[in-house]
Design a protein around this motif. Structure first.
Motif, short mmCIF file in Angstrom:
data_model
loop_
_atom_site.label_atom_id
_atom_site.label_comp_id
_atom_site.label_asym_id
_atom_site.label_seq_id
_atom_site.Cartn_x
_atom_site.Cartn_y
_atom_site.Cartn_z
N TYR A 105 42.70 35.79 36.27
CA TYR A 105 42.79 36.17 34.86
C TYR A 105 44.10 35.65 34.29
O TYR A 105 45.03 35.32 35.03
CB TYR A 105 42.67 37.68 34.68
N ASP A 106 44.16 35.59 32.98
CA ASP A 106 45.36 35.14 32.27
C ASP A 106 46.36 36.29 32.24
O ASP A 106 46.06 37.38 31.76
CB ASP A 106 44.98 34.74 30.83
N PHE A 107 47.57 36.06 32.77
CA PHE A 107 48.56 37.13 32.85
C PHE A 107 49.11 37.52 31.48
O PHE A 107 49.71 38.59 31.34
CB PHE A 107 49.72 36.70 33.76
N VAL A 108 48.88 36.71 30.48
CA VAL A 108 49.37 37.01 29.14
C VAL A 108 48.47 38.02 28.43
O VAL A 108 48.93 39.02 27.87
CB VAL A 108 49.51 35.73 28.29
N ASN A 109 47.17 37.76 28.46
CA ASN A 109 46.24 38.63 27.72
C ASN A 109 45.22 39.36 28.61
O ASN A 109 44.34 40.07 28.11
CB ASN A 109 45.49 37.83 26.65
N ASN A 110 45.33 39.17 29.94
CA ASN A 110 44.44 39.82 30.91
C ASN A 110 42.99 39.39 30.80
O ASN A 110 42.11 40.02 31.39
CB ASN A 110 44.52 41.35 30.79
N ALA A 160 27.45 40.88 32.58
CA ALA A 160 26.99 42.18 33.06
C ALA A 160 27.99 42.82 34.02
O ALA A 160 28.10 44.04 34.10
CB ALA A 160 25.64 42.04 33.75
N LYS A 161 28.73 41.96 34.74
CA LYS A 161 29.66 42.46 35.74
C LYS A 161 30.98 41.69 35.68
O LYS A 161 31.06 40.60 35.09
CB LYS A 161 29.07 42.36 37.14
N ALA A 162 31.98 42.26 36.31
CA ALA A 162 33.28 41.61 36.43
C ALA A 162 33.42 40.97 37.80
O ALA A 162 32.91 41.51 38.80
CB ALA A 162 34.41 42.63 36.24
N GLU A 163 34.05 39.81 37.86
CA GLU A 163 34.48 39.29 39.16
C GLU A 163 35.68 40.12 39.57
O GLU A 163 36.59 40.35 38.77
CB GLU A 163 34.87 37.81 39.02
N LEU A 164 35.67 40.64 40.78
CA LEU A 164 36.67 41.63 41.20
C LEU A 164 38.09 41.15 40.97
O LEU A 164 38.95 41.91 40.51
CB LEU A 164 36.46 42.00 42.67
N MET A 165 38.37 39.88 41.26
CA MET A 165 39.72 39.37 41.09
C MET A 165 39.98 38.92 39.66
O MET A 165 41.11 38.62 39.28
CB MET A 165 39.99 38.22 42.07
N GLY A 166 38.92 38.84 38.84
CA GLY A 166 39.08 38.58 37.42
C GLY A 166 39.47 39.84 36.67
O GLY A 166 40.10 39.79 35.61
N GLY A 167 39.06 40.97 37.23
CA GLY A 167 39.55 42.26 36.76
C GLY A 167 38.83 42.91 35.60
O GLY A 167 38.95 44.11 35.40
N ARG A 168 38.05 42.13 34.81
CA ARG A 168 37.41 42.70 33.63
C ARG A 168 36.03 42.09 33.40
O ARG A 168 35.77 40.95 33.81
CB ARG A 168 38.29 42.48 32.38
#
Length: 254
Positions: free
Chosen positions: A190-195, A215-223
């Motif tokens: 994910y982008d550390f600036v805007n998550n 529908a789902k988040a990638e676990l390391m994408g976080g959202r």
């Protein structure tokens, strides 16, 4: 004389780090299961948080292990239970915090301090855990949000910021599982600036058409990505998946 002694000590430290790095890499062949020890920490000695911690059992963390094991099976990993989580006794001391805006030297020093802390606070289990996570619990009534957790692949140790309240238990497992994968070599997506999750690796299903909403988040994408500019935190692990790039980073895909 003292210069030679310092160089000798430095060489020993470097040798130990190198050996551990080689061992860590060999572990990702997944010939054996990883045992993960989680240690609760009442960060602010809050009585409500203490009550919550005292009620925790290993079963409260089983869903995290089951989720990761299920995803491992989806990628064809033959190991029966790749991840096992055991609950340790509460820790009264805080693990060292990462430096704020620290340089490479400060980060390296913190890494060594955290690994030394983990060595100091090892506990006895029937199987020696290769991963140690310190669960730092905060009172949600006093903290509307928590700072980012941190975990290291070197030494496989992490400090995980969580809410010490049963109503947050499902979201806590998402954070815990995210940090656990960091100790196995998974990177943030994910982008550390805007998550916002990075496309395509931070999306739950980057091939989906139409792309939004996911529908789902990638676990390391976080959202979970709702649109190009909006993403929401998953409520539980059922709303997450482990993407192919993450699976490759942790050795599930060659």
């Amino acid at each position: 004389m003292w210069k030679k002694i310092r160089i000798f000590i430095l060489l020993i430290i470097l040798a130990v780090v190198l050996i551990q790095s080689l061992q860590d890499q060999a572990d990702l062949n997944w010939k054996n299961s990883f045992y993960v020890a989680v240690y609760p920490v009442n960060v602010e000695n809050n009585p409500q948080v203490e009550q919550y911690i005292q009620q925790l059992t290993t079963a409260d963390f089983a869903e995290s292990a089951e989720f990761i094991n299920s995803e491992a099976k989806r990628y064809g990993l033959p190991l029966y239970r790749p991840i096992n989580i055991v609950l340790g006794k509460p820790i009264s001391h805080l693990p060292p915090a990462p430096p704020v805006n620290g340089g490479i030297f400060e980060v390296m020093l913190w890494s060594l301090k955290l690994r030394y802390f983990a060595w100091q606070h090892e506990q006895d289990f029937s199987v020696h855990p290769k991963i140690q996570l310190y669960l730092l619990y905060f009172d949600p009534k006093q903290h509307r949000s928590l700072s980012h957790s941190t975990a290291l692949q070197k030494g496989r140790v992490g400090r995980v910021n969580l809410f010490g309240d049963a109503s947050y238990s499902q979201q806590n497992l998402v954070v815990l599982s995210h940090e656990l994968l960091h100790t196995l070599g998974a990177t943030d997506k994910y982008d550390f600036v805007n998550n916002m999750p990075a496309f395509p690796d931070g999306y739950g299903n980057p091939q989906q058409q139409p792309l939004f909403p996911q529908a789902k988040a990638e676990l390391m994408g976080g959202r979970i990505v709702i649109s190009e500019s909006k993403a929401v935190i998953p409520k539980n692990l059922a709303q997450t998946v482990i993407g192919e790039k993450t699976a490759r980073e942790i050795g599930w895909v060659k």
